[in-house]
Scaffold this active site. Structure first.
Site, PDB file in Angstrom:
ATOM      1  N   ASP A  38      11.684  -1.945 -15.055  1.00  0.00           N
ATOM      2  CA  ASP A  38      11.053  -0.351 -14.441  1.00  0.00           C
ATOM      3  C   ASP A  38      11.094   0.400 -15.493  1.00  0.00           C
ATOM      4  O   ASP A  38      12.036   0.777 -16.218  1.00  0.00           O
ATOM      5  CB  ASP A  38      12.089  -0.211 -13.394  1.00  0.00           C
ATOM      6  CG  ASP A  38      11.019   0.602 -12.367  1.00  0.00           C
ATOM      7  OD1 ASP A  38      11.094   0.155 -11.045  1.00  0.00           O
ATOM      8  OD2 ASP A  38      10.666   1.743 -12.574  1.00  0.00           O
ATOM      9  N   TYR A 167      -6.386   2.976  -5.883  1.00  0.00           N
ATOM     10  CA  TYR A 167      -5.413   2.142  -5.590  1.00  0.00           C
ATOM     11  C   TYR A 167      -6.155   0.878  -4.883  1.00  0.00           C
ATOM     12  O   TYR A 167      -5.792  -0.151  -5.470  1.00  0.00           O
ATOM     13  CB  TYR A 167      -4.315   2.723  -4.437  1.00  0.00           C
ATOM     14  CG  TYR A 167      -3.261   2.010  -4.173  1.00  0.00           C
ATOM     15  CD1 TYR A 167      -1.934   1.768  -4.818  1.00  0.00           C
ATOM     16  CD2 TYR A 167      -3.181   1.355  -2.998  1.00  0.00           C
ATOM     17  CE1 TYR A 167      -1.087   0.911  -4.429  1.00  0.00           C
ATOM     18  CE2 TYR A 167      -2.187   0.360  -2.565  1.00  0.00           C
ATOM     19  CZ  TYR A 167      -0.927   0.419  -3.205  1.00  0.00           C
ATOM     20  OH  TYR A 167      -0.170  -0.498  -2.777  1.00  0.00           O
ATOM     21  N   SER A 169      -9.049  -0.431  -5.011  1.00  0.00           N
ATOM     22  CA  SER A 169      -9.886  -1.032  -5.760  1.00  0.00           C
ATOM     23  C   SER A 169      -9.227  -2.008  -6.802  1.00  0.00           C
ATOM     24  O   SER A 169      -9.542  -3.029  -6.992  1.00  0.00           O
ATOM     25  CB  SER A 169     -10.657  -0.003  -6.407  1.00  0.00           C
ATOM     26  OG  SER A 169     -11.465   0.900  -5.645  1.00  0.00           O
ATOM     27  N   LYS A 171      -5.947  -2.993  -6.563  1.00  0.00           N
ATOM     28  CA  LYS A 171      -5.384  -4.132  -5.795  1.00  0.00           C
ATOM     29  C   LYS A 171      -6.373  -5.166  -5.592  1.00  0.00           C
ATOM     30  O   LYS A 171      -5.823  -6.394  -5.544  1.00  0.00           O
ATOM     31  CB  LYS A 171      -4.828  -3.434  -4.715  1.00  0.00           C
ATOM     32  CG  LYS A 171      -3.713  -2.628  -4.857  1.00  0.00           C
ATOM     33  CD  LYS A 171      -2.453  -3.187  -5.465  1.00  0.00           C
ATOM     34  CE  LYS A 171      -1.115  -2.531  -5.385  1.00  0.00           C
ATOM     35  NZ  LYS A 171       0.041  -3.297  -6.115  1.00  0.00           N
ATOM     36  N   ALA A 199       6.333  -2.554   3.641  1.00  0.00           N
ATOM     37  CA  ALA A 199       7.743  -2.185   3.639  1.00  0.00           C
ATOM     38  C   ALA A 199       8.042  -0.892   3.648  1.00  0.00           C
ATOM     39  O   ALA A 199       7.040  -0.054   3.068  1.00  0.00           O
ATOM     40  CB  ALA A 199       8.441  -3.044   2.581  1.00  0.00           C
TER      41      ALA A 199
HETATM   42  P1  NAI Z   1       8.183   1.655  -5.178  1.00  0.00           P
HETATM   43  O1  NAI Z   1       7.725   2.928  -5.742  1.00  0.00           O
HETATM   44  O2  NAI Z   1       9.593   1.798  -4.633  1.00  0.00           O
HETATM   45  O3  NAI Z   1       8.357   0.638  -6.492  1.00  0.00           O
HETATM   46  C1  NAI Z   1       7.471   0.477  -7.513  1.00  0.00           C
HETATM   47  C2  NAI Z   1       8.341   0.494  -8.704  1.00  0.00           C
HETATM   48  O4  NAI Z   1       7.234   0.232 -10.125  1.00  0.00           O
HETATM   49  C3  NAI Z   1       8.902   1.778  -8.971  1.00  0.00           C
HETATM   50  O5  NAI Z   1      10.279   1.542  -9.360  1.00  0.00           O
HETATM   51  C4  NAI Z   1       8.159   2.299 -10.530  1.00  0.00           C
HETATM   52  O6  NAI Z   1       9.005   2.998 -11.345  1.00  0.00           O
HETATM   53  C5  NAI Z   1       7.734   1.053 -11.008  1.00  0.00           C
HETATM   54  N1  NAI Z   1       6.477   1.118 -11.806  1.00  0.00           N
HETATM   55  C6  NAI Z   1       5.414   1.810 -11.705  1.00  0.00           C
HETATM   56  N2  NAI Z   1       4.792   1.809 -12.736  1.00  0.00           N
HETATM   57  C7  NAI Z   1       5.342   1.065 -13.714  1.00  0.00           C
HETATM   58  C8  NAI Z   1       4.858   0.467 -15.008  1.00  0.00           C
HETATM   59  N3  NAI Z   1       3.897   0.947 -15.540  1.00  0.00           N
HETATM   60  N4  NAI Z   1       5.773  -0.212 -15.808  1.00  0.00           N
HETATM   61  C9  NAI Z   1       7.040  -0.594 -14.891  1.00  0.00           C
HETATM   62  N5  NAI Z   1       7.297  -0.299 -13.816  1.00  0.00           N
HETATM   63  C10 NAI Z   1       6.573   0.501 -12.928  1.00  0.00           C
HETATM   64  O7  NAI Z   1       6.922   1.109  -4.321  1.00  0.00           O
HETATM   65  P2  NAI Z   1       7.169  -0.403  -3.386  1.00  0.00           P
HETATM   66  O8  NAI Z   1       6.843  -0.171  -2.352  1.00  0.00           O
HETATM   67  O9  NAI Z   1       8.365  -0.957  -3.698  1.00  0.00           O
HETATM   68  O10 NAI Z   1       6.132  -1.076  -4.251  1.00  0.00           O
HETATM   69  C11 NAI Z   1       6.086  -2.369  -4.913  1.00  0.00           C
HETATM   70  C12 NAI Z   1       4.720  -3.004  -4.776  1.00  0.00           C
HETATM   71  O11 NAI Z   1       4.193  -3.315  -3.637  1.00  0.00           O
HETATM   72  C13 NAI Z   1       3.763  -2.030  -5.415  1.00  0.00           C
HETATM   73  O12 NAI Z   1       2.784  -2.823  -6.337  1.00  0.00           O
HETATM   74  C14 NAI Z   1       2.988  -1.498  -4.361  1.00  0.00           C
HETATM   75  O13 NAI Z   1       1.672  -1.114  -4.768  1.00  0.00           O
HETATM   76  C15 NAI Z   1       2.904  -2.764  -3.583  1.00  0.00           C
HETATM   77  N6  NAI Z   1       2.863  -2.251  -1.912  1.00  0.00           N
HETATM   78  C16 NAI Z   1       3.688  -1.857  -1.080  1.00  0.00           C
HETATM   79  C17 NAI Z   1       3.406  -1.646   0.072  1.00  0.00           C
HETATM   80  C18 NAI Z   1       4.449  -1.145   1.015  1.00  0.00           C
HETATM   81  O14 NAI Z   1       4.640  -0.936   2.105  1.00  0.00           O
HETATM   82  N7  NAI Z   1       5.673  -0.606   0.418  1.00  0.00           N
HETATM   83  C19 NAI Z   1       2.196  -1.817   0.848  1.00  0.00           C
HETATM   84  C20 NAI Z   1       1.392  -2.413  -0.351  1.00  0.00           C
HETATM   85  C21 NAI Z   1       1.455  -2.852  -1.499  1.00  0.00           C
END
Ligand code: NAI
Length: 466
Positions: A38, A167, A169, A171, A199
């Protein structure tokens, strides 16, 4: 524990918090050693300086559980070098890399039509290249191990959710990426699936106050997704190239489906009539599109035709009776010409035996020297050689041949495309005449020339370590 990950090694990206942390923790609780990646950035990927603090803290929490070990990594997945470093850390510490969960993600702000190019590029980097980078870096190890499990993270938003188009696009690209890399993975026991998670995390907490948001907060904890993601990463699971929606203690299979293709003539009236038939709510007759071929077939190509499109015809002679000899002592070079009907290309397959091993390569005038894969001489007189052609599609040719006392070889070439046999033909190859040293010299000059003209295809570009 019937589903243990003892001895397995995973990389979970974006695992400092939210979903990634839940996956990494669950995998470690089941014995997996985990690289916790991360960069510690903000939700939009631009605020805050990259730091390994978030990853460090997450790894500490996992290590405190006393099960699988965790190592923190604070690099950005957008850079290929970072992915290489993560894989190197896994190999250096634990000797292998089995699982990649491409989870890192950021949210977008630009609303269509005010699209911000920089933002699109940021999303391309994190979501698409982030997944490509880790897969590319781990691929050679997984191929060597003949084992790998990869999860990519798309989003329900690809179905139509909000006009912040960077986002969804990017995904969406993960669907195509997963289904195509998954094809390559099949023969190496590397499964690639893609999930649409739901989540309550800091990302989804950005949603406006509403009943929807409250429901998400109450019932959609990140931990609830971890068993599904971990199951897909387990060696018992042979599912690949599938899409799953996961959240709130449930999951579903999401598919690409098609109606039967309907004919139209050259009038728009006929299109209008058929459109009414196609757009009914009755979906009972839809069928799954598993590969491009299902769609091509629907448009009217016969199985034979699309087979032929990718087929290859080897130069053939009448097979004569051949008394096989032990060839473990034969040291020779054979040339066999294979013609592809696609683009009228010819490839020369150069095979060379050295003791019990068989080496070779494919020389193709347009695409240069292609993958070299060693084969072996089995039972003293049969050689088996697998060779992958990367153009026009990845295709594995397997040769099973015998050599006679004059070192002529004869046998069968079977071409396999995506696990299916698409070619099965008999070939005869004569040894290359003349002095062996001269032959070897000419061969390497020819290869060097072809190498210099090499134009790798997109797949070989993605997966070459260059
Ligand atoms: P989050 O924001 O809690 O976690 C994402 C993590 O990715 C963060 O800790 C961030 O620091 C890290 N990150 C971002 N860019 C980075 C990079 N370039 N290199 C390394 N780490 C990086 O969000 P969440 O909800 O846990 O998201 C996890 C995945 O699930 C994401 O890909 C998000 O797009 C996807 N997602 C989540 C949904 C939800 O309902 N929470 C819905 C649809 C997709």
């Amino acid at each position: 524990m019937s589903f243990s990950f003892e001895g397995k090694v995973a990389i979970v990206t974006g695992a400092g918090g939210g979903l990634g942390f839940a996956y990494a923790k669950y995998l470690a609780e089941h014995g997996c050693n985990v690289i916790v990646n991360d960069l510690g950035g903000g939700t939009f990927g631009v605020d805050g300086k990259p730091s390994s603090k978030v990853a460090d803290e997450a790894a500490q929490k996992i290590n405190a559980l006393g099960k699988g070990k965790a190592i923190a990594d604070g690099h950005s997945v957008s850079e290929y070098k970072s992915a290489e470093m993560m894989v190197e850390t896994a190999i250096k510490n634990w000797g292998r890399i089995d699982i990649i969960v491409n989870n890192a993600g950021i949210a977008s702000t630009s609303v269509f039509p005010n699209v911000d190019k920089d933002e699109v590029e940021l999303h391309l980097g994190v979501h698409v290249m982030g997944a490509v980078n880790t897969m590319r870096a781990a691929w050679p190890h997984m191929v060597k191990q003949k084992y790998g499990r990869i999860i990519n993270t798309a989003s329900d938003s690809i179905l139509g959710f909000s006009p912040q188009i960077s986002y969804p696009s990017m995904k969406s690209a993960l669907i195509g990426l997963t289904r195509n890399v998954g094809l390559l993975g099949k023969e190496h026991n590397i499964n690639v699936n893609v999930i649409l998670p739901a989540a309550f995390t800091r990302l989804s907490a950005l949603l406006p106050e509403s009943d929807f948001r409250d429901h998400l907060e109450q019932d959609f904890q990140p931990e609830k997704l971890a068993p599904v993601i971990s199951y897909l990463c387990h060696e018992k699971c042979d599912i690949t190239r599938e899409i799953f929606s996961v959240g709130g203690g449930k999951f579903s299979r999401v598919v690409l489906a098609s109606s039967e293709a309907v004919p139209v003539d050259m009038t728009m009236e006929s299109v209008e009539n058929q459109m009414a038939n196609l757009m009914t709510e009755n979906t009972a007759d839809l069928f799954l599109l598993k590969t491009t071929f299902d769609d091509l077939q629907n448009l009217g190509f016969s199985e034979e035709e699309y087979k032929l499109f990718y087929d290859m015809t080897a130069t053939q002679d009448e097979l004569e009776d051949i008394d096989a000899i032990k060839i473990d002592s034969v040291d020779n070079v054979w040339d066999i010409t294979v013609k592809s009907p696609v683009g009228d290309q010819f490839s020369t397959l150069v095979m060379k035996s050295e003791s019990g091993a068989l080496k070779g390569h494919v020389l193709n005038e347009e695409h240069g020297s292609q993958t070299i894969i060693d084969g072996k001489i089995e039972n003293g007189d049969t050689m088996v050689w697998k060779c992958k052609l990367t153009k026009p599609v990845p295709m594995t040719l397997t040769y099973t041949m015998q050599a006679d006392k004059d070192q002529k070889i004869q046998g069968k070439v079977v071409g396999t495309l995506m696990g299916k046999s698409v070619m099965d033909c008999a070939v005869i190859g004569k040894p290359v005449q003349g002095d062996k040293a001269e032959t070897a010299k000419a061969e390497s000059a020819k290869q060097a020339e072809l190498d210099s003209q090499k134009k790798p295809g997109i797949l070989s570009k993605l997966f070459s370590k260059a």
